[in-house]
Design a protein around this motif. Structure first.
Motif, short mmCIF file in Angstrom:
data_model
loop_
_atom_site.label_atom_id
_atom_site.label_comp_id
_atom_site.label_asym_id
_atom_site.label_seq_id
_atom_site.Cartn_x
_atom_site.Cartn_y
_atom_site.Cartn_z
N VAL A 139 12.76 50.85 9.69
CA VAL A 139 11.93 51.32 8.59
C VAL A 139 13.08 52.53 7.56
CG1 VAL A 139 10.07 51.19 6.38
CG2 VAL A 139 9.72 50.08 9.15
N VAL A 140 13.64 51.90 6.96
CA VAL A 140 14.05 53.55 5.35
C VAL A 140 13.19 53.18 4.96
CG1 VAL A 140 15.75 54.67 4.50
CG2 VAL A 140 16.61 53.33 6.38
N ALA A 141 12.42 54.57 4.55
CA ALA A 141 11.62 54.23 3.47
C ALA A 141 11.75 55.19 1.57
CB ALA A 141 9.72 54.77 4.14
N SER A 192 20.16 70.17 -3.03
CA SER A 192 19.67 70.98 -1.71
C SER A 192 18.27 70.15 -1.85
CB SER A 192 19.92 72.54 -2.85
OG SER A 192 19.15 72.83 -3.59
N ASP A 193 17.41 70.10 -3.17
CA ASP A 193 16.25 68.85 -3.33
C ASP A 193 16.30 67.75 -3.66
OD1 ASP A 193 17.14 69.00 -5.60
OD2 ASP A 193 15.79 68.60 -6.96
N ILE A 194 17.68 67.20 -2.32
CA ILE A 194 18.11 65.53 -2.50
C ILE A 194 18.62 65.42 -0.72
CG2 ILE A 194 18.74 63.20 -3.15
CD1 ILE A 194 17.33 64.35 -5.02
N PRO A 195 17.40 64.97 0.02
CA PRO A 195 18.04 64.47 1.61
C PRO A 195 19.07 63.51 2.28
CG PRO A 195 15.89 64.20 1.29
CD PRO A 195 16.44 64.68 -0.35
N SER A 196 19.37 63.43 2.85
CA SER A 196 20.02 62.13 2.99
C SER A 196 19.62 61.62 4.66
CB SER A 196 21.36 61.58 2.93
OG SER A 196 22.14 62.34 3.54
N ILE A 197 19.34 60.87 5.64
CA ILE A 197 19.10 61.03 7.31
C ILE A 197 20.24 60.41 7.71
CG2 ILE A 197 17.42 60.03 8.76
CD1 ILE A 197 15.01 60.07 6.68
N ASP A 198 20.25 61.19 8.36
CA ASP A 198 21.91 60.76 9.46
C ASP A 198 21.14 60.80 11.36
OD1 ASP A 198 23.69 60.15 11.14
OD2 ASP A 198 25.36 61.11 9.13
N ALA A 199 20.89 58.89 11.43
CA ALA A 199 20.47 59.21 13.07
C ALA A 199 21.64 58.31 13.68
CB ALA A 199 19.21 58.42 12.51
N ILE A 200 21.50 58.89 15.01
CA ILE A 200 22.37 57.42 16.12
C ILE A 200 20.80 57.37 17.44
CG2 ILE A 200 23.07 58.04 18.21
CD1 ILE A 200 24.64 58.61 15.50
N ILE A 201 20.96 56.40 17.36
CA ILE A 201 19.68 55.04 17.63
C ILE A 201 20.42 54.50 19.05
CG2 ILE A 201 18.10 53.10 17.14
CD1 ILE A 201 17.89 54.63 14.23
N VAL A 211 22.81 55.33 12.05
CA VAL A 211 22.26 54.93 10.78
C VAL A 211 21.66 55.42 9.51
CG1 VAL A 211 19.66 53.66 9.95
CG2 VAL A 211 20.96 52.52 12.07
N VAL A 212 22.43 55.55 8.07
CA VAL A 212 22.01 56.40 7.34
C VAL A 212 21.26 56.56 6.16
CG1 VAL A 212 23.44 58.13 5.85
CG2 VAL A 212 24.23 57.38 7.91
N GLY A 213 20.46 56.91 6.00
CA GLY A 213 18.86 56.40 4.01
C GLY A 213 19.47 58.10 3.53
N VAL A 214 19.65 57.00 2.51
CA VAL A 214 20.25 57.19 1.39
C VAL A 214 19.64 57.41 0.64
CG1 VAL A 214 22.63 57.65 1.80
CG2 VAL A 214 22.22 55.47 0.65
N HIS A 215 19.34 58.22 -0.80
CA HIS A 215 18.49 58.35 -2.20
C HIS A 215 18.81 59.03 -2.55
CE1 HIS A 215 14.86 57.78 -4.11
NE2 HIS A 215 15.62 57.28 -5.16
N PRO A 216 20.16 58.71 -3.68
CA PRO A 216 20.31 59.72 -4.70
C PRO A 216 20.37 60.16 -5.57
CG PRO A 216 22.65 58.00 -4.73
CD PRO A 216 21.41 57.99 -3.49
#
Length: 366
Positions: A139-141, A192-201, A211-216
């Protein structure tokens, strides 16, 4: 008098639609110009309705065939073709970019849900029930604050592995996984206040995927009036993922439509595929307004995957619908799924957009 007023209104609206559509030819990042990327299907429908009203009104007067009548008809044809060409790849009659899975292998399948929660949404139980019913592996929330992060914790029986980055600015994020997360990074590529998540699963088969989660942040009238930070973040990811040999899935609320110039450039640079091409719009925003819906929540994948399922989930109290996709790892299908071609001009355009962000004072993380 009434017929004259109707004629004037119809001509004015058609002229505005044509002018706005042509504005979008410009690469200028201002929100008003980039905003014309969004309502392409609405413009086609509106132009057909306005043209029908115009000629119905003209027929009532008994006068048809004037130069203005020809101009209105021409404008309607122009708008239908101009926008139709751009949205056609996302209709069910267009060729599919991502192949359907032919032989199911559950150990190599990945079910993923992307869901913009709406930070102020209080319907935690509805969202949690929807997720349990959909039973995704990942889940990317998005728009996760601490209150939502606490609610997501209650899914720990399903998702023991989580990357949590709550924020109170509508850009917090959580990636929750049924499978082991081998490594991850919380990144701030542009702001600096906009994160993204980059994960190896590591999935059930033992193979690893990225898996990369983004929300620009989108361009908007009040703050960040241009699209520079959003565009730069997407293209920085695209340039990096282009060199990735591992299977990749990118998901999130891009605050951009599937057929926009930037999303198309992202696909060309990254070599990723859009599973909606040839399957439908899958509009996820706005959940409460049928007439005001766009495909803002996206899932892209590398050519290692085929598509088992893609669908929009029910309303969960947010202004976005969640979107679910089930992919299957089939790297042997790579040669049958060509990515969009890119040119030197595409890379130059991407570099120009990234360079704009470097010189933009709102891009504090670069």
């Amino acid at each position: 008098m009434i017929t004259t007023t109707i004629t004037i209104v119809c001509i004015t609206v058609m002229a505005a639609l044509v002018a706005g559509s042509l504005l979008n030819v410009s690469s200028h990042p201002h929100w008003f110009i980039r905003g014309w990327d969004f309502p392409r299907s609405q413009i086609v429908v509106l132009s057909l309705v306005i043209t029908a009203i115009y000629f119905g009104n003209r027929a009532a007067t008994g006068v048809i065939g004037t130069p203005m009548d020809i101009a209105v008809a021409t404008a309607c044809v122009f708008l239908s073709v101009w926008h139709g060409i751009r949205i056609f790849p996302y209709t069910a009659i267009a060729p599919r970019q991502s192949l359907p899975t032919e032989h199911h292998n559950d150990d190599r399948s990945i079910r993923l849900v992307v869901s913009n929660l709406l930070q102020d949404n209080q319907k935690h139980d509805l969202w949690l029930t929807t997720i349990r019913d959909a039973n995704p592996d990942i889940v990317v929330a998005l728009e996760v604050n601490q209150r939502w992060a606490d609610a997501i914790e209650t899914l720990s029986d399903l998702y023991p592995h989580r990357i949590t980055c709550p924020q109170e600015n509508c850009y917090g994020m959580v990636l929750a996984s049924r499978y082991e997360i081998s490594s991850h990074h919380i990144r701030h590529l542009v702001q600096s206040d906009i994160p993204s998540i980059d994960a190896i699963i590591k999935i059930a088969s033992g193979e690893q995927i990225r898996v990369v989660g983004v929300h620009p942040r989108p361009p908007e009238p009040v703050r960040d009036q241009d699209s520079v930070p959003r565009d730069a973040e997407l293209l920085l990811h695209a340039e990096e993922l282009r060199e990735e040999t591992m299977p990749v899935i990118v998901g999130g609320d891009l605050n951009d439509v599937a057929w926009s110039r930037t999303t198309r450039l992202f696909l060309q640079i990254s070599n990723l595929l859009d599973p909606r091409r040839g399957r439908g719009f899958f509009n996820t925003f706005h959940a409460q307004h049928v007439w005001f819906r766009f495909p803002l929540d996206h899932v892209f994948h590398s050519r290692h995957f085929t598509v088992r399922e893609i669908r929009r989930l029910p309303e969960v109290g947010s202004d976005h619908f969640p979107i679910l996709i089930e992919l299957q790892l089939e790297p042997e299908k790579k040669s049958e799924q060509p990515a969009m071609t890119d040119t030197q001009e595409d890379h130059e355009e991407a570099e120009e957009l990234i360079d704009r962000a470097r010189h933009d004072e709102s891009s504090t993380a670069m």
